[in-house]
Design a protein around this motif. Structure first.
Motif, PDB file in Angstrom:
ATOM      1  N   PRO A   1       7.021  -5.202   1.374  1.00 54.28           N
ATOM      2  CA  PRO A   1       8.298  -5.188   0.663  1.00 54.28           C
ATOM      3  C   PRO A   1       8.311  -4.147  -0.457  1.00 54.28           C
ATOM      4  O   PRO A   1       7.301  -3.953  -1.149  1.00 54.28           O
ATOM      5  CB  PRO A   1       8.415  -6.604   0.099  1.00 54.28           C
ATOM      6  CG  PRO A   1       7.528  -7.439   0.958  1.00 54.28           C
ATOM      7  CD  PRO A   1       6.395  -6.542   1.353  1.00 54.28           C
TER       8      PRO A   1
ATOM      9  N   ALA B   1       2.991  -5.478  -2.032  1.00 53.37           N
ATOM     10  CA  ALA B   1       4.374  -5.184  -2.416  1.00 53.37           C
ATOM     11  C   ALA B   1       4.358  -3.951  -3.315  1.00 53.37           C
ATOM     12  O   ALA B   1       3.345  -3.643  -3.956  1.00 53.37           O
ATOM     13  CB  ALA B   1       5.025  -6.361  -3.139  1.00 53.37           C
TER      14      ALA B   1
ATOM     15  N   ALA C   1       8.547  -8.774  -6.927  1.00 50.11           N
ATOM     16  CA  ALA C   1       7.543  -8.175  -6.047  1.00 50.11           C
ATOM     17  C   ALA C   1       6.306  -9.069  -5.960  1.00 50.11           C
ATOM     18  O   ALA C   1       5.718  -9.226  -4.884  1.00 50.11           O
ATOM     19  CB  ALA C   1       7.172  -6.785  -6.547  1.00 50.11           C
TER      20      ALA C   1
ATOM     21  N   LEU D   1       7.003 -11.959  -3.629  1.00 45.54           N
ATOM     22  CA  LEU D   1       6.899 -11.542  -2.232  1.00 45.54           C
ATOM     23  C   LEU D   1       5.443 -11.288  -1.841  1.00 45.54           C
ATOM     24  O   LEU D   1       5.035 -11.591  -0.718  1.00 45.54           O
ATOM     25  CB  LEU D   1       7.735 -10.297  -1.996  1.00 45.54           C
ATOM     26  CG  LEU D   1       9.244 -10.450  -2.183  1.00 45.54           C
ATOM     27  CD1 LEU D   1       9.949  -9.115  -1.952  1.00 45.54           C
ATOM     28  CD2 LEU D   1       9.813 -11.519  -1.262  1.00 45.54           C
ATOM     29  N   ALA D   2       4.671 -10.723  -2.772  1.00 43.08           N
ATOM     30  CA  ALA D   2       3.270 -10.427  -2.480  1.00 43.08           C
ATOM     31  C   ALA D   2       2.464 -11.677  -2.198  1.00 43.08           C
ATOM     32  O   ALA D   2       1.423 -11.614  -1.541  1.00 43.08           O
ATOM     33  CB  ALA D   2       2.644  -9.668  -3.654  1.00 43.08           C
TER      34      ALA D   2
ATOM     35  N   VAL E   1       0.350  -5.895  -6.266  1.00 38.94           N
ATOM     36  CA  VAL E   1       1.588  -5.125  -6.403  1.00 38.94           C
ATOM     37  C   VAL E   1       1.275  -3.773  -7.025  1.00 38.94           C
ATOM     38  O   VAL E   1       0.569  -3.680  -8.032  1.00 38.94           O
ATOM     39  CB  VAL E   1       2.619  -5.873  -7.265  1.00 38.94           C
ATOM     40  CG1 VAL E   1       3.885  -5.021  -7.457  1.00 38.94           C
ATOM     41  CG2 VAL E   1       2.974  -7.212  -6.641  1.00 38.94           C
TER      42      VAL E   1
END
Length: 275
Positions: free
Chosen positions: A95, A48, A192, A195-196, A12
């Motif tokens: 994202p 992300a 984040a 999502l990563a 991230v």
């Protein structure tokens, strides 16, 4: 001094606006933001991105003093470049989560609208006040805001230039999560990281299908979805996910590199952090 900082935390990256006192968008910051967008687009290890302006505020818009000194042709070129730069942020393949504190006004809100998810402080103020200067938003405010909250609400915000507090923003869908100010960045970063930990190609395809299919006829959107579905089916992450489901059941797959500490990949929910 750099006006944009990229700060990596495993997969991230935080894109940190650093142009005090108000993070106003001048030409120098715009150029640095464009360079950061290109770097992130091409990065193989970034999964992300978090947009963050700091503990005090996100961004208070364009540099009005600089704008007032421009003629029509100069401001047209300046606006075209800023609009293109924001579009590069919106089109990042991974994202993007916005962490909003203090104020997100004018160009600041337009940048936040480029994110896929917005976490905001409970004392934040958001708005597109350009009409109060006799002008209109020029970097996505009339378009992305309308798609997010609908035409009537967008016109109300754009035509009055009024500021919206966190609870109204949540109610109308302008933001996705409201938390205490001290929790904004940690919560955005945690989401984040979640999502990563997911399948990068599938996340990119979802983003493309929603962002581009939503502007087209349903038949065109379905054709796009079909093409993207077929494309991700041949990825290593798809093989991992299908095999894991068959061997261990749903929700057990681990995609790509392990997520660093702080990424909660064992949660069963399919939503973002709890409001």
């Amino acid at each position: 001094m750099p006006r944009i900082r990229l700060e990596a935390d495993g997969p991230v990256v935080t894109l940190h606006l650093a142009n005090p006192p108000m993070n106003a968008f001048d030409s120098a910051q715009r150029r640095e933001l464009a360079a950061a967008a290109r770097e992130l687009t091409d990065a193989q290890d970034v999964r992300a991105v978090v947009l963050y302006g700091g503990e005090r505020l996100f961004a208070a818009g364009a540099d009005i003093k600089a704008l007032a000194a421009m003629g029509p042709e100069e401001v047209r070129r300046w606006n075209r470049a800023l609009q293109r730069t924001f579009d590069e942020i919106a089109r990042l393949p991974m994202p993007v989560v916005a962490a909003l504190t203090g104020y997100a006004l004018g160009g600041g809100l337009e940048l936040a609208l480029c994110a896929d998810y917005r976490v905001t402080a409970d004392d934040v103020l958001l708005g597109q006040p350009e009409v109060q200067l006799g002008i209109i938003p020029g970097s996505g405010g009339t378009q992305r805001l309308t798609r997010l909250v609908g035409p009537a609400r967008a016109k109300n915000l754009l035509m009055t230039g009024r500021r919206v507090d966190a609870q109204e923003a949540l109610r109308i869908g302008l933001v996705d999560e409201v938390v205490p100010p001290e929790s904004v960045y940690p919560d955005a970063l945690a989401y984040a990281k979640r999502l990563a930990a997911g399948p990068a190609a599938a996340l990119e395809a979802i983003k493309e299908a929603v962002d581009h299919g939503g502007d087209a006829a349903v038949s065109t959107g379905l054709a796009l979805e079909r093409s993207l579905f077929t494309g991700v089916f041949g990825t290593a992450d798809a093989a991992t996910g299908l095999r894991s489901f068959l061997e261990h059941g749903p929700g057990k797959a681990r995609f790509g590199d392990p997520v660093p500490d702080g990424g909660d990949t064992d949660r069963d929910d399919t939503k973002g952090p709890t409001t």
